[in-house]
Design an enzyme around this catalytic site. Sequence first.
Site: not given
Length: 482
Positions: A257-261
Amino acid sequence: MTETNKEVRVRFAPSPTGYLHVGGLRTALFNYLFARKMGGKFILRIEDTDQKRSIPGAVEKLMSTLKTMGIDYDEGPDVGGPFGPYIQSERKDVYLRYVNRLIEAGAAYYCFCDEERLDKLRKAQRKRKEPTMYDGACRDLPEGEVRRRLEDGEPYVIRLRYPREGRTVFDDVVRRKVAVDNSQVDDQVLIKSDGFPTYHLANVVDDHLMGITHVIRGEEWLSSVPKHIFLYRSLGWELPVFVHLPLLLNKDRSKLSKRQGDVAVERYLERGYLPEALLNFIALLGWHPPDDREVFTLDQLIEEFSLDRINRAGAVFDVDKLNWMNGWYIRNFDVEDIAERARPFYEDAGIDVSDREKFVKVIAVARDYVSSLDEIVDRGRMFYEELDFSDEQRALMAEEDSKAIYARWIDELSKKSEWSRADSDRLIKETMAELGLKGKQYYFPLRLALFGNTHGPDIPTLVDILGVDETLRRLRRAFDMS
Ligand code: GLU
C-alpha cells in the site's frame, strides 16, 4: 503450456490513474516477457470506462512510463494495430452490441432499482453480516413491464443473470483448479446508467475481439473469473488461459500500500532508480529463475521466463533489496552511461558539470556507496563546491604537521601544469619520509583539505579529479587556515 498452435496474444489493460503502480508494472512485464518468449504479440489496452475516475493526461503518462521502462507493445493507442481502437471509451458501441446479445440469450436483464433502494439493501445486508449483493428484484420482471418502463424513459442498468445454483470450476496456471459457489457471485452490472460498460463486460468483449489467448493479471481479479466465464460461455466464445499473479506484499505481509512507501513507478524513476534495475527487481516478484541468479538483463529475462515458474505465494516488495540491486547496477554499468543519467540530478542541484571529463571521474567515485541516483549528488558535490569545515577540522588543518604537508604539496604542484597519479604516488612517498609522518597523520589532513573529510577516496584520485589548479587552490586555503 498452450495447447493450441495459435499465436500468443497477451495484453496489459490498465485503468489510467495518473501513475503506474509497481504491481501494474509487474503485470505489464510478465505479459511482455511471455509474448516475447513465445514470439507472440503484446497489446496495450486502456480500460477507462469509469468516466468518474478518468484523469486528463494519464494515458500519455502511462505510455511514456512504459517506454522509459523499455517495455514496448506491438499494438496500442499510439501505435495502432488491427483490432483498434485500443481505448475502451472509444469502443462504447461495441459493448452495447454484445450486451443486447446477452439480453436476447437471457444472460442479462434490465434493472430499474434506484440508488436509494440499493443503498438500503446494502445497509441491511451489512447489518445481517451478509455479503452485499443485488437481491434480484428485477431479475424476473415480465417482459411487457420492462418494455413499458424503458419506453417511459426510466433510468436503468443492465445486469448479468448469473446462475444461482451449482459451482463454477476453472483452471488457472498459477492457482491450478479454482472452484466458486455460484451463490457467492453477484448479478454484476454490465452497463451503467450512464450507458458506459463496467470493467467486466468491456474486458471480456475486448479480450475476445482482440484475440487474447492468455489473461495474465494480478490475483485481485481471480474472483471475477466466474462472471467472465459466464460471459464467454453465454456469447459462445472460447476461454483464454488464465494466469493470476500472486499479490504484492509489504514487509509485514500486508497488501502493498501507498501508506508504507512508494508504489508509483514514476516516483522511483524520479529518484534515480534505473529502469534496468527496477525491471530486474520486479521480475523476481512472484517469479523465480531455474537457478539462484539474481541479476538479469531484459533479454536474459525473456530467455528464462516461463509461466510455470510463477509462484503462488504472495511476493514481498522488499525496498532494501531494490536498493541493493539498484546500487549494484549503478556501480556495474559503464561509468559514462551512469554519468549521463546522473547529470540531471547535479543540474537540478545547481551544480555546473559541463566539464565532462571531470564529471565522469567524479561519478566513478561518487557511485561507490549510493543506492539511487538522487544520493549521488551529495557524494560528489564536494568536488565542485567550496568546502565547509567544522572547528575541529580547522584545528587539525592548523597543526604544524598539516601545514608542512600542505607547503610541500604546494611547492611541488605549482611547478607543474601536468600532474599524473604516478606523480602523486611519488610525492606521497617522498614527503612522508621527509616529514616522518605515517598513515593517518599524513593522509587525514591532506584528504581533509582536498575533500572536506578525513575519510574518502585516495589522494591520487582526489588530485586527479580536482586537477592541478583546484588542488592548489584548496591546499592554499588549507594552509591559510588558522
Ligand atoms: N483494468 C483492470 C486493471 O486496472 C484490468 C484487469 C485485467 O487485466 O483484467 O487492473
